[in-house]
Design an enzyme around this catalytic site. Structure first.
Site, PDB file in Angstrom:
ATOM      1  N   SER A 141      -6.579  -7.344   8.362  1.00  0.00           N
ATOM      2  CA  SER A 141      -5.516  -6.039   8.081  1.00  0.00           C
ATOM      3  C   SER A 141      -4.838  -6.342   9.491  1.00  0.00           C
ATOM      4  O   SER A 141      -5.584  -6.372  10.585  1.00  0.00           O
ATOM      5  CB  SER A 141      -6.315  -4.831   7.891  1.00  0.00           C
ATOM      6  OG  SER A 141      -5.404  -3.895   8.093  1.00  0.00           O
TER       7      SER A 141
ATOM      8  N   ASP B 149      -7.412   5.936  12.258  1.00  0.00           N
ATOM      9  CA  ASP B 149      -5.868   6.339  12.224  1.00  0.00           C
ATOM     10  C   ASP B 149      -5.737   7.932  11.421  1.00  0.00           C
ATOM     11  O   ASP B 149      -4.962   8.667  11.768  1.00  0.00           O
ATOM     12  CB  ASP B 149      -5.374   5.419  11.566  1.00  0.00           C
ATOM     13  CG  ASP B 149      -4.668   4.190  12.263  1.00  0.00           C
ATOM     14  OD1 ASP B 149      -4.919   4.611  13.750  1.00  0.00           O
ATOM     15  OD2 ASP B 149      -4.358   3.212  12.092  1.00  0.00           O
TER      16      ASP B 149
ATOM     17  N   ASP C  40       0.530  -1.349   0.110  1.00  0.00           N
ATOM     18  CA  ASP C  40       0.129  -0.064   0.068  1.00  0.00           C
ATOM     19  C   ASP C  40       0.929   1.165   0.017  1.00  0.00           C
ATOM     20  O   ASP C  40       0.585   2.140  -0.723  1.00  0.00           O
ATOM     21  CB  ASP C  40      -0.943  -0.062   1.158  1.00  0.00           C
ATOM     22  CG  ASP C  40      -2.149  -1.121   1.205  1.00  0.00           C
ATOM     23  OD1 ASP C  40      -1.742  -1.988   0.277  1.00  0.00           O
ATOM     24  OD2 ASP C  40      -3.050  -0.716   1.740  1.00  0.00           O
TER      25      ASP C  40
ATOM     26  N   ARG D 147       0.211   6.571  16.940  1.00  0.00           N
ATOM     27  CA  ARG D 147      -0.090   7.422  15.962  1.00  0.00           C
ATOM     28  C   ARG D 147       0.589   9.035  16.234  1.00  0.00           C
ATOM     29  O   ARG D 147       1.395   9.746  15.434  1.00  0.00           O
ATOM     30  CB  ARG D 147      -1.382   7.584  15.858  1.00  0.00           C
ATOM     31  CG  ARG D 147      -2.150   6.350  14.966  1.00  0.00           C
ATOM     32  CD  ARG D 147      -1.015   5.364  14.270  1.00  0.00           C
ATOM     33  NE  ARG D 147      -1.577   4.421  13.643  1.00  0.00           N
ATOM     34  CZ  ARG D 147      -1.079   3.219  12.889  1.00  0.00           C
ATOM     35  NH1 ARG D 147       0.451   3.323  13.526  1.00  0.00           N
ATOM     36  NH2 ARG D 147      -1.407   2.315  12.449  1.00  0.00           N
TER      37      ARG D 147
END
Length: 404
Positions: free
Chosen positions: A181, A127, A16, A98
């Site tokens: 995922s 996110d 990705d 994050r």
């Protein structure tokens, strides 16, 4: 688009973000700086450097930073001081990573003179919010590029076709639909999507990667001790350890005993419910130990107030407000409460569970003399309880007299 000359991309080296790297070069005709963070995800990161170079990124524009100690010391441990669990269960493993990634993205943007930062989060998840709120809090004028909200590559098939068209290597295991995922760091591994999207279906065994099945864990319990200073873990079994080293060692113990699995349906900040499977082996052990040391060192009022503040604190982290003033205000109060949270906790690890079985502290508020069922030599006068009860019952009696 023409005013963007250089972009810093949060880059894993996977399919990705490799597609995103090339897409930025093609779409924005800009220079791309890649940033890969080692947060203890357990993967070899040098292949990300090789892949970025293959796609034309020069060495001076490739950043691979070991952030494990900073991650645990400055993000995980402060969060653990609050005993934070989102919606009562989730130890916030993805959420807490994050703001650190965003912080480093902004630092690199400043160092390199970049106009924008970019990330690979989708438009459905949390996110994107966490990355961007953090980025704007640290650099209000920064431009943020979120390709998943801009491009028309709406399926994995389209992504692979675009990669092949632009000579981006596609691993064989990426050619089919991914069964789920994942996100991983030193604190946890999360799994979402595909096979996990039916909340009635049990999580398949193959999804778990950080813990043995508790049913297959050792049949003999293991006892450990964790030492605390000012609310932070500083040692395991009497051996001093750095924050990241301690968490890594607890992860090994948690893996062995099948500790830290969580199957959760949670409420995302963007409005939808999602089902995720989380493995937080060392974090679960540590969280239980921290509450154990607080149980004998924190005053009742402080402890109960912390528990009232915790859901709000956890929600702020989950929603991406790590750098917001209200989180910092709560952190100041929480950190103040930890000044005398010192001592040692003993835990029993056995088949998916971590029990606190002992705690001791030079700052303990536990008084055996007051609590004993034996003769307390006058430490506590039981007659005092009568007046205490009558005063607390006064309003209840008045209500009852009025028939209310």
């Amino acid at each position: 688009m023409s005013d963007i000359k250089k972009v810093v991309l949060a880059y894993s080296g996977g399919l990705d973000t490799s597609v995103i790297l090339k897409w930025l070069q093609v779409t924005y005709n800009c220079e791309v700086v890649t940033f890969t963070a080692d947060l203890g995800q357990g993967e070899e990161l040098e292949p990300a450097r090789a892949k970025a170079k293959l796609m034309g990124v020069p060495d001076h524009n490739i950043y691979i930073d070991d952030l494990r100690e900073e991650f645990v010391r400055d993000f995980v441990f402060p969060m653990m001081r609050a005993n934070a669990r989102y919606e009562g269960d989730y130890l916030l493993g993805t959420s807490i990573a994050r703001p650190l990634i965003s912080k480093r993205l902004i630092e690199i943007a400043r160092e390199t003179g970049a106009d924008a930062v970019a990330h690979g989060a989708t438009g459905k998840g949390n996110d994107q919010v966490r990355f961007e709120l953090s980025a704007y809090a640290l650099e209000p004028g920064i431009k943020v590029i979120a390709p998943w909200r801009e491009w028309d590559l709406t399926s994995r098939t389209a992504l692979i076709a675009w990669a092949e068209k632009h000579q981006i290597p596609v691993p064989k295991d990426k050619r089919g639909e991914s069964p789920f995922s994942t996100d991983a760091n030193l604190l946890h591994t999360s799994s979402e999507g595909k096979v996990l999207e039916d909340p009635w279906a049990e999580v398949p065994d193959y999804v778990y990667s950080r813990t043995v099945n508790p049913e297959d864990a050792p049949d003999v319990p293991e006892y450990i001790t964790i030492d605390f200073q000012r609310g932070d873990g500083v040692g395991l079994n009497g051996q001093a350890m750095s924050p990241a080293t301690l968490l890594a060692a607890l992860n090994d113990l948690g893996r062995k005993h099948g500790i830290g699995r969580l199957d959760l349906v949670e409420n995302r900040f963007v409005g939808m419910k999602s089902r995720g499977m989380y493995e937080t082996p060392g974090g679960e052990i540590y969280a239980r130990a921290h509450r154990g040391i607080e149980s004998i060192t924190l005053d009742r009022g402080a402890a109960h107030l912390k528990d009232e503040l915790m859901p709000k604190y956890a929600e702020l982290i989950y929603n991406g407000f790590w750098f917001a003033p209200e989180r910092e205000m709560l952190q100041a109060a929480i950190d103040h409460s930890q000044a005398r949270v010192n001592g040692t906790v003993r835990l029993k690890l056995y088949k998916g569970n971590a029990w606190v079985v002992g705690r001791q502290s030079p700052d303990s508020l536990y008084s055996e003399r007051h609590v004993t069922f034996e003769d307390d030599a006058g430490a506590y006068d039981q007659k005092d309880a009568a007046g205490f009860i009558k005063l607390n019952a006064l309003r209840l009696r008045l209500l009852a007299q009025q028939g209310r």
